[in-house]
Design a protein around this motif. Structure first.
Motif, PDB file in Angstrom:
ATOM      1  N   GLN A  46       0.823  -1.210   0.000  1.00  0.00           N
ATOM      2  CA  GLN A  46       0.000   0.000   0.000  1.00  0.00           C
ATOM      3  C   GLN A  46       0.864   1.269   0.000  1.00  0.00           C
ATOM      4  OE1 GLN A  46      -2.672  -1.149   3.446  1.00  0.00           O
ATOM      5  NE2 GLN A  46      -4.198  -0.240   2.093  1.00  0.00           N
ATOM      6  N   TYR A  47       2.076   1.164   0.506  1.00  0.00           N
ATOM      7  CA  TYR A  47       2.920   2.352   0.654  1.00  0.00           C
ATOM      8  C   TYR A  47       4.372   1.999   0.333  1.00  0.00           C
ATOM      9  CZ  TYR A  47      -1.110   3.966   3.333  1.00  0.00           C
ATOM     10  OH  TYR A  47      -2.379   4.302   3.726  1.00  0.00           O
ATOM     11  N   ILE A  48       5.131   3.025  -0.047  1.00  0.00           N
ATOM     12  CA  ILE A  48       6.585   2.931  -0.072  1.00  0.00           C
ATOM     13  C   ILE A  48       7.122   4.026   0.837  1.00  0.00           C
ATOM     14  CG2 ILE A  48       6.800   1.847  -2.321  1.00  0.00           C
ATOM     15  CD1 ILE A  48       7.403   4.598  -3.509  1.00  0.00           C
ATOM     16  N   ARG A  49       8.257   3.758   1.477  1.00  0.00           N
ATOM     17  CA  ARG A  49       8.777   4.678   2.502  1.00  0.00           C
ATOM     18  C   ARG A  49      10.255   4.959   2.250  1.00  0.00           C
ATOM     19  NH1 ARG A  49       5.592   0.740   4.452  1.00  0.00           N
ATOM     20  NH2 ARG A  49       3.741   1.319   5.672  1.00  0.00           N
ATOM     21  N   PHE A  50      10.649   6.202   2.586  1.00  0.00           N
ATOM     22  CA  PHE A  50      12.035   6.617   2.457  1.00  0.00           C
ATOM     23  C   PHE A  50      12.497   7.167   3.804  1.00  0.00           C
ATOM     24  CE2 PHE A  50      10.108   7.055  -1.728  1.00  0.00           C
ATOM     25  CZ  PHE A  50      11.025   6.400  -2.532  1.00  0.00           C
ATOM     26  N   LEU A  51      13.593   6.605   4.338  1.00  0.00           N
ATOM     27  CA  LEU A  51      14.175   7.067   5.590  1.00  0.00           C
ATOM     28  C   LEU A  51      15.151   8.195   5.283  1.00  0.00           C
ATOM     29  CD1 LEU A  51      14.570   6.761   8.669  1.00  0.00           C
ATOM     30  CD2 LEU A  51      16.373   5.076   8.160  1.00  0.00           C
ATOM     31  N   LEU A  52      14.843   9.395   5.733  1.00  0.00           N
ATOM     32  CA  LEU A  52      15.649  10.566   5.433  1.00  0.00           C
ATOM     33  C   LEU A  52      16.848  10.663   6.371  1.00  0.00           C
ATOM     34  CD1 LEU A  52      13.160  11.100   3.734  1.00  0.00           C
ATOM     35  CD2 LEU A  52      13.189  13.475   4.494  1.00  0.00           C
ATOM     36  N   PRO A  53      17.871  11.438   5.996  1.00  0.00           N
ATOM     37  CA  PRO A  53      19.081  11.544   6.835  1.00  0.00           C
ATOM     38  C   PRO A  53      18.811  12.015   8.259  1.00  0.00           C
ATOM     39  CG  PRO A  53      19.526  12.416   4.648  1.00  0.00           C
ATOM     40  CD  PRO A  53      18.052  12.129   4.701  1.00  0.00           C
ATOM     41  N   ASP A  54      17.753  12.804   8.480  1.00  0.00           N
ATOM     42  CA  ASP A  54      17.470  13.285   9.828  1.00  0.00           C
ATOM     43  C   ASP A  54      16.672  12.282  10.659  1.00  0.00           C
ATOM     44  OD1 ASP A  54      14.931  13.429   8.755  1.00  0.00           O
ATOM     45  OD2 ASP A  54      14.637  15.563   9.166  1.00  0.00           O
ATOM     46  N   ALA A  69      18.142  11.576   0.081  1.00  0.00           N
ATOM     47  CA  ALA A  69      18.975  12.766   0.244  1.00  0.00           C
ATOM     48  C   ALA A  69      18.334  14.011  -0.346  1.00  0.00           C
ATOM     49  CB  ALA A  69      20.339  12.538  -0.405  1.00  0.00           C
ATOM     50  N   PHE A  70      17.292  13.849  -1.175  1.00  0.00           N
ATOM     51  CA  PHE A  70      16.742  14.999  -1.896  1.00  0.00           C
ATOM     52  C   PHE A  70      15.286  15.278  -1.605  1.00  0.00           C
ATOM     53  CE2 PHE A  70      20.270  13.157  -4.303  1.00  0.00           C
ATOM     54  CZ  PHE A  70      21.129  14.246  -4.310  1.00  0.00           C
ATOM     55  N   LEU A  71      14.649  14.431  -0.809  1.00  0.00           N
ATOM     56  CA  LEU A  71      13.313  14.731  -0.319  1.00  0.00           C
ATOM     57  C   LEU A  71      13.425  15.605   0.925  1.00  0.00           C
ATOM     58  CD1 LEU A  71      11.627  11.213  -0.628  1.00  0.00           C
ATOM     59  CD2 LEU A  71      11.203  13.208  -2.084  1.00  0.00           C
ATOM     60  N   LEU A  72      12.464  16.502   1.109  1.00  0.00           N
ATOM     61  CA  LEU A  72      12.501  17.387   2.263  1.00  0.00           C
ATOM     62  C   LEU A  72      11.815  16.729   3.459  1.00  0.00           C
ATOM     63  CD1 LEU A  72      11.666  20.811   0.567  1.00  0.00           C
ATOM     64  CD2 LEU A  72      13.910  19.811   1.087  1.00  0.00           C
ATOM     65  N   SER A  73      12.282  17.059   4.643  1.00  0.00           N
ATOM     66  CA  SER A  73      11.709  16.491   5.863  1.00  0.00           C
ATOM     67  C   SER A  73      10.409  17.176   6.202  1.00  0.00           C
ATOM     68  CB  SER A  73      12.705  16.665   7.026  1.00  0.00           C
ATOM     69  OG  SER A  73      12.120  16.222   8.231  1.00  0.00           O
ATOM     70  N   ILE A  74       9.428  16.403   6.643  1.00  0.00           N
ATOM     71  CA  ILE A  74       8.144  16.964   7.055  1.00  0.00           C
ATOM     72  C   ILE A  74       8.024  17.009   8.574  1.00  0.00           C
ATOM     73  CG2 ILE A  74       6.961  16.270   4.945  1.00  0.00           C
ATOM     74  CD1 ILE A  74       5.813  13.904   6.432  1.00  0.00           C
TER      75      ILE A  74
END
Length: 376
Positions: free
Chosen positions: A129-137, A370-375
């Motif tokens: 149902q979803y895909i997830r990306f773990l950001l550097p922060d 690395a290029f998605l912004l943190s929410i």
């Protein structure tokens, strides 16, 4: 079993059934929540219904983001999410949305073109149902993994045969819910046809010069890692393909078939002045040779059966161990930037200059994260 025991069993089974209904219903409704995006400074948010009121206050309406540079130039449209089970397309659109700094001309981004198709997925395919990306922060960005077609809740039943308007081409009934078989659309048609009509109205009214429809396809499909170009855009496509080939990023160039109707690369070009481009990257989760189907496969493209198929020469993409989403997205992003450069060569007046977009190697080396912004 006595009556008392039967009653207890019935109550237990009913309770289990209600619990399953609650959990599955909650999961189903959760997919109606829109994905969070963070537009870069300078983007104005509008809705697709601003160009066609026939989808206003319907689940088909979807955000449209416009950024205009300080210098006059052309207008470019990036469309992701025609098929929400092809994530590299809409992730590439999101990267442009969250990072672009337009210096010249205008950039229009529609990350979730068929918004209704993001509200469900294809459980019989085993898709996540979803895909997830773990950001550097440490924060996580989540995106829905939707379906190829419009949610049947909003368009049902499918006919036995779908007759495309206005060409009369006959297709399987379920293709009536496929946005990329619905162009040029119908203002009074079913919801998929109205989405298509709205997108064409935007292209017409905004006098768009170059438009991209971003897709993914199975590795065994011949038109993959490909640029499909309407005859109006074939020269530009050839220039871009040659430049990409020289950089070690091969794309096969395919002319838009004149007799295959309803697709963006054909109908956009036939019904407007736009140079229409559709691009495909190779994604094993789209294919029929795959093994276990889950979020990991959507993100990594790693599958032992495709490894065997590659050794047998059965695929139309280079495939060794995997086909990660960073690679697939990098191909879309880099090809778009190459097209923009070639557009400037053809016509200075229609050129569009976009800065702050990561290059091919950066996306592959550092990942989408690395290029998605943190929410958070």
């Amino acid at each position: 079993m006595n009556i008392k025991g039967t009653r207890k069993t019935a109550i237990f089974l009913l309770t289990v059934a209600l619990l399953v209904m609650y959990v599955t219903g909650r999961n189903f409704l959760a997919m109606r929540q829109p994905d969070v995006v963070i537009p870069a400074d300078g983007f104005e948010k509008r809705m697709l219904s601003d160009w066609f009121q026939g989808i206003h206050n319907t689940p088909a309406d979807t955000p449209v983001f416009i950024q205009e540079g300080q210098e006059p130039g052309g207008t470019v449209l990036i469309l992701g999410g025609t098929h929400p089970n092809e994530p590299a397309g809409y992730i590439a659109a999101v990267l442009f949305l969250e990072r672009a700094q337009v210096q010249k001309g205008r950039l229009i981004v529609i990350p979730f073109a068929n918004n209704t198709a993001f509200t469900h997925n294809s459980p019989q395919e085993g898709y996540p149902q979803y895909i997830r990306f773990l950001l550097p922060d440490g924060s996580v960005r989540t995106f829905r993994y939707g379906s190829r077609d419009t949610n049947p809740v909003y368009q049902w039943p499918d006919p036995d045969i779908y007759v495309h308007e206005p060409s009369g081409q006959r297709l399987a009934g379920s293709e009536m819910r496929n946005l990329n078989r619905a162009y040029p659309g119908q203002p009074h048609g079913v919801i998929t046809q109205r989405i298509a009509f709205a997108i064409l109205e935007l292209i017409r009214k905004e006098d768009i010069d170059l438009a991209f429809d971003l897709h993914e396809a199975s590795p065994e499909y011949p038109v993959v890692n490909a640029i499909v170009a309407h005859e109006k855009s074939l020269e530009l496509g050839a220039m871009a393909a040659m430049d990409l080939e020289g950089r070690g990023i091969p794309f096969r160039l395919e002319p838009s078939p004149r007799n295959l109707r309803g697709l963006s690369h054909r109908e956009w070009g036939d019904h407007t002045d736009v140079m229409a481009i559709l691009m495909e990257t190779g994604n094993p989760i789209q294919g029929r040779l795959r093994g276990r189907t889950n979020e990991a496969l959507a993100l990594t493209g790693k599958d032992k059966f495709y490894q065997k198929a590659a050794k047998l020469g059965s695929l139309f993409i280079p495939y060794e161990d995997d086909q990660p989403i960073a690679l697939r997205t990098a191909r879309h992003v880099t090809a778009i930037m190459t097209f923009l450069e070639m557009l400037g060569f053809i016509s200075e007046e229609k050129s569009v200059i976009v800065n702050n977009i990561p290059d091919y190697n950066d996306i592959i080396d550092k990942g989408i994260e690395a290029f998605l912004l943190s929410i958070s």
